[in-house]
Design a protein around this motif. Structure first.
Motif, PDB file in Angstrom:
ATOM      1  N   ARG A  74      63.136  17.746  -5.031  1.00 59.12           N
ATOM      2  CA  ARG A  74      62.228  17.769  -3.890  1.00 59.12           C
ATOM      3  C   ARG A  74      61.572  19.135  -3.721  1.00 59.12           C
ATOM      4  O   ARG A  74      60.448  19.237  -3.242  1.00 59.12           O
ATOM      5  CB  ARG A  74      62.976  17.386  -2.616  1.00 59.12           C
ATOM      6  CG  ARG A  74      62.406  16.141  -1.989  1.00 59.12           C
ATOM      7  CD  ARG A  74      63.188  15.699  -0.791  1.00 59.12           C
ATOM      8  NE  ARG A  74      63.597  16.786   0.057  1.00 59.12           N
ATOM      9  CZ  ARG A  74      64.625  16.700   0.900  1.00 59.12           C
ATOM     10  NH1 ARG A  74      65.318  15.598   0.982  1.00 59.12           N
ATOM     11  NH2 ARG A  74      64.960  17.706   1.665  1.00 59.12           N
ATOM     12  N   PHE A  75      62.285  20.183  -4.139  1.00 58.98           N
ATOM     13  CA  PHE A  75      61.712  21.528  -4.017  1.00 58.98           C
ATOM     14  C   PHE A  75      60.445  21.686  -4.852  1.00 58.98           C
ATOM     15  O   PHE A  75      59.596  22.499  -4.546  1.00 58.98           O
ATOM     16  CB  PHE A  75      62.729  22.597  -4.438  1.00 58.98           C
ATOM     17  CG  PHE A  75      63.826  22.791  -3.436  1.00 58.98           C
ATOM     18  CD1 PHE A  75      63.599  22.573  -2.094  1.00 58.98           C
ATOM     19  CD2 PHE A  75      65.087  23.208  -3.838  1.00 58.98           C
ATOM     20  CE1 PHE A  75      64.604  22.751  -1.167  1.00 58.98           C
ATOM     21  CE2 PHE A  75      66.096  23.383  -2.918  1.00 58.98           C
ATOM     22  CZ  PHE A  75      65.853  23.145  -1.575  1.00 58.98           C
ATOM     23  N   ASP A 105      57.946  20.034  -4.964  1.00 57.06           N
ATOM     24  CA  ASP A 105      56.736  19.766  -4.181  1.00 57.06           C
ATOM     25  C   ASP A 105      56.128  21.043  -3.624  1.00 57.06           C
ATOM     26  O   ASP A 105      54.965  21.073  -3.255  1.00 57.06           O
ATOM     27  CB  ASP A 105      57.051  18.826  -3.005  1.00 57.06           C
ATOM     28  CG  ASP A 105      57.447  17.451  -3.486  1.00 57.06           C
ATOM     29  OD1 ASP A 105      57.107  17.125  -4.645  1.00 57.06           O
ATOM     30  OD2 ASP A 105      58.078  16.706  -2.730  1.00 57.06           O
ATOM     31  N   PHE A 106      56.944  22.096  -3.574  1.00 51.70           N
ATOM     32  CA  PHE A 106      56.442  23.340  -3.010  1.00 51.70           C
ATOM     33  C   PHE A 106      55.949  24.293  -4.088  1.00 51.70           C
ATOM     34  O   PHE A 106      55.495  25.389  -3.789  1.00 51.70           O
ATOM     35  CB  PHE A 106      57.504  24.012  -2.137  1.00 51.70           C
ATOM     36  CG  PHE A 106      57.575  23.375  -0.783  1.00 51.70           C
ATOM     37  CD1 PHE A 106      56.860  23.904   0.281  1.00 51.70           C
ATOM     38  CD2 PHE A 106      58.298  22.215  -0.591  1.00 51.70           C
ATOM     39  CE1 PHE A 106      56.878  23.295   1.514  1.00 51.70           C
ATOM     40  CE2 PHE A 106      58.330  21.606   0.652  1.00 51.70           C
ATOM     41  CZ  PHE A 106      57.618  22.140   1.709  1.00 51.70           C
ATOM     42  N   TYR A 147      52.215  25.611  -3.888  1.00 54.89           N
ATOM     43  CA  TYR A 147      51.709  26.534  -2.879  1.00 54.89           C
ATOM     44  C   TYR A 147      51.962  27.976  -3.310  1.00 54.89           C
ATOM     45  O   TYR A 147      52.954  28.250  -3.986  1.00 54.89           O
ATOM     46  CB  TYR A 147      52.391  26.274  -1.532  1.00 54.89           C
ATOM     47  CG  TYR A 147      52.161  24.880  -1.017  1.00 54.89           C
ATOM     48  CD1 TYR A 147      50.890  24.482  -0.611  1.00 54.89           C
ATOM     49  CD2 TYR A 147      53.197  23.956  -0.955  1.00 54.89           C
ATOM     50  CE1 TYR A 147      50.668  23.194  -0.159  1.00 54.89           C
ATOM     51  CE2 TYR A 147      52.985  22.660  -0.497  1.00 54.89           C
ATOM     52  CZ  TYR A 147      51.717  22.289  -0.098  1.00 54.89           C
ATOM     53  OH  TYR A 147      51.494  21.024   0.346  1.00 54.89           O
ATOM     54  N   ILE A 161      53.304  33.255   0.566  1.00 58.72           N
ATOM     55  CA  ILE A 161      53.484  32.894   1.978  1.00 58.72           C
ATOM     56  C   ILE A 161      54.896  33.203   2.479  1.00 58.72           C
ATOM     57  O   ILE A 161      55.122  33.257   3.670  1.00 58.72           O
ATOM     58  CB  ILE A 161      53.171  31.398   2.230  1.00 58.72           C
ATOM     59  CG1 ILE A 161      54.090  30.494   1.407  1.00 58.72           C
ATOM     60  CG2 ILE A 161      51.721  31.090   1.954  1.00 58.72           C
ATOM     61  CD1 ILE A 161      53.886  29.017   1.675  1.00 58.72           C
ATOM     62  N   PHE A 162      55.838  33.427   1.556  1.00 58.51           N
ATOM     63  CA  PHE A 162      57.223  33.631   1.989  1.00 58.51           C
ATOM     64  C   PHE A 162      57.501  35.080   2.360  1.00 58.51           C
ATOM     65  O   PHE A 162      56.808  35.981   1.894  1.00 58.51           O
ATOM     66  CB  PHE A 162      58.201  33.212   0.884  1.00 58.51           C
ATOM     67  CG  PHE A 162      58.035  31.795   0.464  1.00 58.51           C
ATOM     68  CD1 PHE A 162      58.211  30.765   1.373  1.00 58.51           C
ATOM     69  CD2 PHE A 162      57.688  31.468  -0.836  1.00 58.51           C
ATOM     70  CE1 PHE A 162      58.046  29.446   1.002  1.00 58.51           C
ATOM     71  CE2 PHE A 162      57.523  30.149  -1.215  1.00 58.51           C
ATOM     72  CZ  PHE A 162      57.703  29.145  -0.291  1.00 58.51           C
ATOM     73  N   PHE A 212      63.230  32.112  -4.160  1.00 53.84           N
ATOM     74  CA  PHE A 212      62.405  31.188  -4.935  1.00 53.84           C
ATOM     75  C   PHE A 212      61.879  31.804  -6.218  1.00 53.84           C
ATOM     76  O   PHE A 212      61.229  31.144  -7.018  1.00 53.84           O
ATOM     77  CB  PHE A 212      61.264  30.650  -4.074  1.00 53.84           C
ATOM     78  CG  PHE A 212      61.762  29.847  -2.908  1.00 53.84           C
ATOM     79  CD1 PHE A 212      62.681  28.820  -3.113  1.00 53.84           C
ATOM     80  CD2 PHE A 212      61.351  30.115  -1.617  1.00 53.84           C
ATOM     81  CE1 PHE A 212      63.176  28.094  -2.052  1.00 53.84           C
ATOM     82  CE2 PHE A 212      61.847  29.386  -0.550  1.00 53.84           C
ATOM     83  CZ  PHE A 212      62.763  28.373  -0.762  1.00 53.84           C
ATOM     84  N   ILE A 216      61.225  28.170  -8.295  1.00 55.74           N
ATOM     85  CA  ILE A 216      60.038  27.312  -8.224  1.00 55.74           C
ATOM     86  C   ILE A 216      58.741  28.121  -8.169  1.00 55.74           C
ATOM     87  O   ILE A 216      57.679  27.589  -8.485  1.00 55.74           O
ATOM     88  CB  ILE A 216      60.081  26.335  -7.021  1.00 55.74           C
ATOM     89  CG1 ILE A 216      60.405  27.068  -5.736  1.00 55.74           C
ATOM     90  CG2 ILE A 216      61.011  25.183  -7.257  1.00 55.74           C
ATOM     91  CD1 ILE A 216      60.140  26.228  -4.505  1.00 55.74           C
TER      92      ILE A 216
END
Lengths: 270, 266
Positions: free
Chosen positions: B189-190, B192-193, B196, B200-201, B209, B215
């Motif tokens: 599921r990760f 999906d990110f 982006y 942004i983090f 990450f 990811i």
């Protein structure tokens, strides 16, 4: 009422079974936390870039609560009826289920109920509390919580009915992964679980209003955020009625389809 | 005994043909699964469009650049879908004991297990990703030279290694934990990110990450070479090495699990 006793026995068995996989619960919770962080930073950046505080009636915190709780709901609502059914057909075990003095649909629903209870207390509630703290109490506390829980239970039943309506397709196609992914994609997108429905363009939103999927995620979450009753969504009572309407309709069709499909079952050996 | 690349390539081809033959015998399943894959891509794309319908840019990334990142991530996620899909069956095999059959062959266990399934559905995703990628490439106006194309190929392969490593490692947890499917589900599921920008983090999550659940390497770091060609961070240049390291570590972890499985002998 021996009947109720019979059903709660299944719930109890489910609870005990779910507790066996404690590690799974912890890892899922941890995964939700990281997911929460991802959603937080993504939408924070999005709102910062837009330069507006409220977009389509949703503040940053509203969106955040909506999406994180949608994820937690996804874990809570998740059932594997499609997989179970196709696996028990392949192994021939389905015969044992059909021989039981209880209808297959009812039996499956109640055997899942235990894991729902566990998942509610061990993953949904902690996530809820955490979101509440992070968004500094942006979730209104009041009667909406009671309605939310009620709506959540109805959502669970709708989700189960959708699953039960789709699962017999496996009897015809011998495709499990495919049927499951199509169902999941449609439900997640059109229910608002991936992106809140209020962000959808007007035209698409009009169509989605008339589909059952929004009753699974969007209605409970709108009730929780206190959005129901305002704008176009309709009153809380109206929302709950829509959910009940879908449960009735879906279970009628699900029943008809299942009764037809069950005659199709062919078990080789077993 | 060391076997060369040619030996393994010929075995892979043979196993692949058998797998495709058996898949073709379930025609309805094949069609529905392909349809399902197209649906997931379409839904992802729709989500993307709805987002940009409301917000014109994210953290300084406009529509074209985000589309580029999106296409990049789809292509980079194709190999894990096509070639490493059997990891999803690992936990069932280990639990039922069927896994032992892989240990009795005189070839690499990991290779044999992974080569058994080739997922055709991934090709749809590849085509979808490639068209998005090419479209965004033209819109941004990245020059088409031998160097840029070579870079694109190299960095796409690099990026794909990261997701493969993540899935290998999470699949291998089933050697220690019974029914560890949820680890794979969460990790999957990760992804999906990945589409982006990691900018942004905040520092802590950027670190996580980048180095723990990498990811950010699936699309963000490698694509910076095209998006900001004048200001490419060191991590981008190092990503082929880091990718190879991650893949190697996940392979070692997987094989460690196999060794453990031998010992329990269940």
């Amino acid at each position: 009422m021996t009947n109720i006793r019979k059903l709660t026995a299944l719930t109890r068995a489910g609870i005990i079974e779910a507790l066996q996989f404690r590690l799974g619960t912890i890892v899922t919770l941890l995964g939700n936390l990281i997911y929460l962080a991802l959603v937080y930073y993504l939408w924070k950046a999005i709102y910062a870039s837009s330069g507006m505080d409220v977009v389509n009636g949703m503040t940053f915190y509203d969106t955040m609560i909506y999406l994180v709780l949608a994820t937690a709901m996804f874990n809570l609502l998740e059932v594997f009826v499609i997989w179970d059914m196709s696996r028990s057909i392949q192994s021939g075990e389905i015969i044992m289920h059909l021989l039981k003095p209880m209808r297959y649909r009812l039996y499956t629903f109640w055997s899942y109920s235990g894991s729902h209870v566990i998942s509610f207390f061990l993953t949904f509630l902690p996530t809820f509390v955490l979101v509440f703290i992070i968004t500094k109490g942006a979730i209104p506390l009041g009667m909406n919580l009671v309605y939310f829980v009620l709506s959540l239970i109805l959502a669970l039943m709708i989700n189960y009915n959708v699953e039960m309506l789709v699962a017999p397709i496996c009897l015809y196609t011998e495709s499990t992964w495919g049927v499951n992914i199509v169902k999941e994609t449609i439900v997640l997108l059109l229910s608002g679980a991936t992106i809140p429905l209020s962000f959808f363009p007007e035209g698409i939103r009009k169509v989605v209003e008339y589909l059952p999927f929004r009753a699974i995620y969007d209605i409970p979450l709108s009730i929780l955020l206190g959005k129901a009753g305002k704008s176009s969504i309709g009153s809380v009572g109206g929302c709950l009625c829509i959910q009940i309407f879908w449960i009735v309709l879906l279970s009628i069709f699900g029943n008809l389809f299942w009764n037809r499909a069950v005659k199709k079952i062919t078990v080789n050996g077993g | 005994m060391k076997r060369g690349f040619g030996f393994y390539a010929s075995i892979y081809r043979k196993i692949l043909i058998q797998d495709l033959k058996s898949k073709m015998s379930y025609r309805a399943d094949f069609i529905i699964s392909t349809f399902g894959m197209i649906m997931t891509n379409l839904s992802g794309f729709l989500t993307f469009m709805i987002l940009f319908h409301n917000f014109p840019s994210i953290n300084g990334w406009d529509y074209d650049h985000m589309l580029f990142l999106y296409g990049f991530s789809l292509i980079a996620l194709t190999p894990v879908q096509c070639f490493f899909d059997n990891n999803w069956n690992l936990r069932f095999m280990v639990r039922s004991g069927d896994f032992i059959k892989y240990c009795f062959r005189p070839i690499n266990v990991f290779f044999y297990f992974i080569s058994e399934v080739f997922d055709v559905k991934g090709i749809g995703q590849f085509i979808f990703g490639l068209s998005t990628f090419v479209y965004a490439w033209c819109r941004i106006g990245i020059p088409v030279t031998f160097v840029t194309i070579a870079e694109a190929v190299l960095f796409l392969i690099t990026a794909s290694l990261f997701m493969i490593a993540i899935m290998n490692a999470s699949a291998a947890t089933c050697f220690w934990i019974i029914n560890s499917g949820y680890v794979m589900v969460i990790m999957f599921r990760f992804k999906d990110f990945a589409k982006y920008p990691a900018s942004i983090f905040n520092a802590v999550f950027k670190f996580i990450f980048t180095f723990v659940i990498p990811i950010a390497f699936v699309a963000y770091y490698p694509s910076l070479i095209f998006v900001t060609p004048d200001n490419v961070p060191l991590l981008t240049w190092l990503s082929p090495l880091i990718g190879a390291a991650f893949f190697y570590l996940s392979y070692k972890f997987w094989m460690l699990g196999v060794r453990r499985y031998d010992f329990t002998g269940s």
